[in-house]
Design a protein around this motif. Sequence first.
Motif, PDB file in Angstrom:
ATOM      1  N   ALA A  68       0.841  -1.204   0.000  1.00 55.19           N
ATOM      2  CA  ALA A  68       0.000   0.000   0.000  1.00 55.19           C
ATOM      3  C   ALA A  68       0.875   1.254   0.000  1.00 55.19           C
ATOM      4  N   ASP A  69       1.932   1.248   0.808  1.00 56.57           N
ATOM      5  CA  ASP A  69       2.858   2.390   0.838  1.00 56.57           C
ATOM      6  C   ASP A  69       3.537   2.583  -0.511  1.00 56.57           C
ATOM      7  N   VAL A  70       3.938   1.486  -1.151  1.00 57.94           N
ATOM      8  CA  VAL A  70       4.592   1.560  -2.462  1.00 57.94           C
ATOM      9  C   VAL A  70       3.622   2.124  -3.504  1.00 57.94           C
ATOM     10  N   LEU A  71       2.390   1.647  -3.495  1.00 51.68           N
ATOM     11  CA  LEU A  71       1.407   2.141  -4.461  1.00 51.68           C
ATOM     12  C   LEU A  71       1.106   3.615  -4.234  1.00 51.68           C
ATOM     13  N   ASP A  72       0.981   4.029  -2.981  1.00 53.95           N
ATOM     14  CA  ASP A  72       0.787   5.455  -2.680  1.00 53.95           C
ATOM     15  C   ASP A  72       1.945   6.284  -3.225  1.00 53.95           C
ATOM     16  N   MET A  73       3.160   5.808  -2.946  1.00 52.86           N
ATOM     17  CA  MET A  73       4.347   6.534  -3.392  1.00 52.86           C
ATOM     18  C   MET A  73       4.385   6.651  -4.913  1.00 52.86           C
ATOM     19  N   TRP A  74       4.179   5.533  -5.609  1.00 54.07           N
ATOM     20  CA  TRP A  74       4.261   5.562  -7.062  1.00 54.07           C
ATOM     21  C   TRP A  74       3.148   6.401  -7.684  1.00 54.07           C
ATOM     22  N   GLU A  75       1.966   6.366  -7.097  1.00 56.89           N
ATOM     23  CA  GLU A  75       0.878   7.209  -7.609  1.00 56.89           C
ATOM     24  C   GLU A  75       1.271   8.682  -7.490  1.00 56.89           C
ATOM     25  N   SER A  76       1.847   9.046  -6.340  1.00 58.60           N
ATOM     26  CA  SER A  76       2.292  10.429  -6.128  1.00 58.60           C
ATOM     27  C   SER A  76       3.410  10.812  -7.090  1.00 58.60           C
ATOM     28  N   GLU A  78       4.034   9.529 -10.080  1.00 55.67           N
ATOM     29  CA  GLU A  78       3.502   9.656 -11.436  1.00 55.67           C
ATOM     30  C   GLU A  78       2.720  10.955 -11.613  1.00 55.67           C
ATOM     31  N   ILE A  79       1.938  11.329 -10.616  1.00 57.87           N
ATOM     32  CA  ILE A  79       1.184  12.586 -10.694  1.00 57.87           C
ATOM     33  C   ILE A  79       2.156  13.763 -10.740  1.00 57.87           C
ATOM     34  N   ALA A  80       3.154  13.737  -9.865  1.00 52.13           N
ATOM     35  CA  ALA A  80       4.140  14.829  -9.838  1.00 52.13           C
ATOM     36  C   ALA A  80       4.863  14.943 -11.178  1.00 52.13           C
ATOM     37  N   CYS A  81       5.231  13.805 -11.756  1.00 45.36           N
ATOM     38  CA  CYS A  81       5.948  13.832 -13.038  1.00 45.36           C
ATOM     39  C   CYS A  81       5.059  14.312 -14.176  1.00 45.36           C
ATOM     40  N   SER A  82       3.765  14.021 -14.093  1.00 45.51           N
ATOM     41  CA  SER A  82       2.848  14.462 -15.154  1.00 45.51           C
ATOM     42  C   SER A  82       2.654  15.977 -15.137  1.00 45.51           C
ATOM     43  N   ASN A  83       2.990  16.607 -14.019  1.00 46.78           N
ATOM     44  CA  ASN A  83       2.837  18.057 -13.893  1.00 46.78           C
ATOM     45  C   ASN A  83       4.126  18.828 -14.169  1.00 46.78           C
ATOM     46  N   LEU A  84       5.179  18.124 -14.585  1.00 47.23           N
ATOM     47  CA  LEU A  84       6.456  18.795 -14.871  1.00 47.23           C
ATOM     48  C   LEU A  84       6.420  19.473 -16.234  1.00 47.23           C
ATOM     49  N   SER A  85       7.120  20.577 -16.327  1.00 44.40           N
ATOM     50  CA  SER A  85       7.295  21.244 -17.623  1.00 44.40           C
ATOM     51  C   SER A  85       8.307  20.462 -18.453  1.00 44.40           C
ATOM     52  N   PHE A 165       2.653  16.088  -1.355  1.00 49.98           N
ATOM     53  CA  PHE A 165       3.819  15.721  -2.146  1.00 49.98           C
ATOM     54  C   PHE A 165       3.923  16.681  -3.317  1.00 49.98           C
ATOM     55  N   ASN A 166       4.694  17.725  -3.115  1.00 47.52           N
ATOM     56  CA  ASN A 166       4.971  18.707  -4.165  1.00 47.52           C
ATOM     57  C   ASN A 166       6.486  18.808  -4.306  1.00 47.52           C
ATOM     58  N   PRO A 167       7.090  17.765  -4.862  1.00 51.82           N
ATOM     59  CA  PRO A 167       8.560  17.707  -4.875  1.00 51.82           C
ATOM     60  C   PRO A 167       9.178  18.599  -5.932  1.00 51.82           C
ATOM     61  N   THR A 168      10.396  18.989  -5.652  1.00 54.31           N
ATOM     62  CA  THR A 168      11.211  19.661  -6.655  1.00 54.31           C
ATOM     63  C   THR A 168      11.803  18.573  -7.547  1.00 54.31           C
ATOM     64  N   VAL A 169      12.375  18.964  -8.666  1.00 56.41           N
ATOM     65  CA  VAL A 169      13.032  17.989  -9.547  1.00 56.41           C
ATOM     66  C   VAL A 169      14.170  17.281  -8.810  1.00 56.41           C
ATOM     67  N   PRO A 170      15.029  17.995  -8.062  1.00 56.70           N
ATOM     68  CA  PRO A 170      16.075  17.279  -7.324  1.00 56.70           C
ATOM     69  C   PRO A 170      15.513  16.274  -6.307  1.00 56.70           C
ATOM     70  N   GLN A 171      14.387  16.595  -5.680  1.00 56.81           N
ATOM     71  CA  GLN A 171      13.780  15.655  -4.738  1.00 56.81           C
ATOM     72  C   GLN A 171      13.251  14.419  -5.466  1.00 56.81           C
ATOM     73  N   LEU A 172      12.588  14.625  -6.607  1.00 56.72           N
ATOM     74  CA  LEU A 172      12.120  13.492  -7.414  1.00 56.72           C
ATOM     75  C   LEU A 172      13.293  12.615  -7.837  1.00 56.72           C
ATOM     76  N   ALA A 173      14.352  13.254  -8.276  1.00 58.97           N
ATOM     77  CA  ALA A 173      15.541  12.513  -8.712  1.00 58.97           C
ATOM     78  C   ALA A 173      16.127  11.713  -7.550  1.00 58.97           C
ATOM     79  N   ALA A 174      16.169  12.313  -6.364  1.00 66.55           N
ATOM     80  CA  ALA A 174      16.712  11.615  -5.193  1.00 66.55           C
ATOM     81  C   ALA A 174      15.885  10.363  -4.888  1.00 66.55           C
ATOM     82  N   ILE A 175      14.575  10.464  -5.005  1.00 64.96           N
ATOM     83  CA  ILE A 175      13.705   9.306  -4.753  1.00 64.96           C
ATOM     84  C   ILE A 175      13.960   8.243  -5.810  1.00 64.96           C
TER      85      ILE A 175
END
Length: 185
Positions: A68-76, A78-85, A165-175
Amino acid sequence: VEMEFSNQQKLIITLLTDIHEKLEVTNSVNPEFVQRMVNSNNGWALSWAYPGLFESSDETPSQVGFVADVLDMWESIEIACSNLSADEVAALEQAAPVFGRAPAFPGFDGNNEPDLRNIVSIFINDLDRWSAFRGRDTNSHVENASGYRRMRQVYDEVIGESYDFNPTVPQLAAILNERVHPSNR
């Protein structure tokens, strides 16, 4: 305590669900689902599907909570990445060269992580949770659990106490970079 059933209880439940189905009872439990979860030793799914029927003292098995934690994380993610410029997408691909290109939940290994993959299937297909992943092949053909655990630690640090979950690009990359085993970095 996990919801486990003895062989005798499984037989009784099978007989009762057969009767339930034959009588065409509506507005109740899904007898096919109940029977399948009981007989496959996935009783935990019953408390997720029918929370009002069970005492709250039943704890979620650790593997179920992990998935459940993994699915929550991946959903977040994917949503964050879909909102990137476009520029942010390019920056993510550069900062996370192995897993930064179009990050998407790949699932678990069907051969070496079948229990985890089965839990994913129950969540998505039976419990209608994480519908964004419906229809995907969740057999990654490579073991991912340890990478997901590392990712989840960084993800939790990024979220902190806010649960937003409103990560910056460096935070997404770190994950995403945590999927790469430390010995291969």
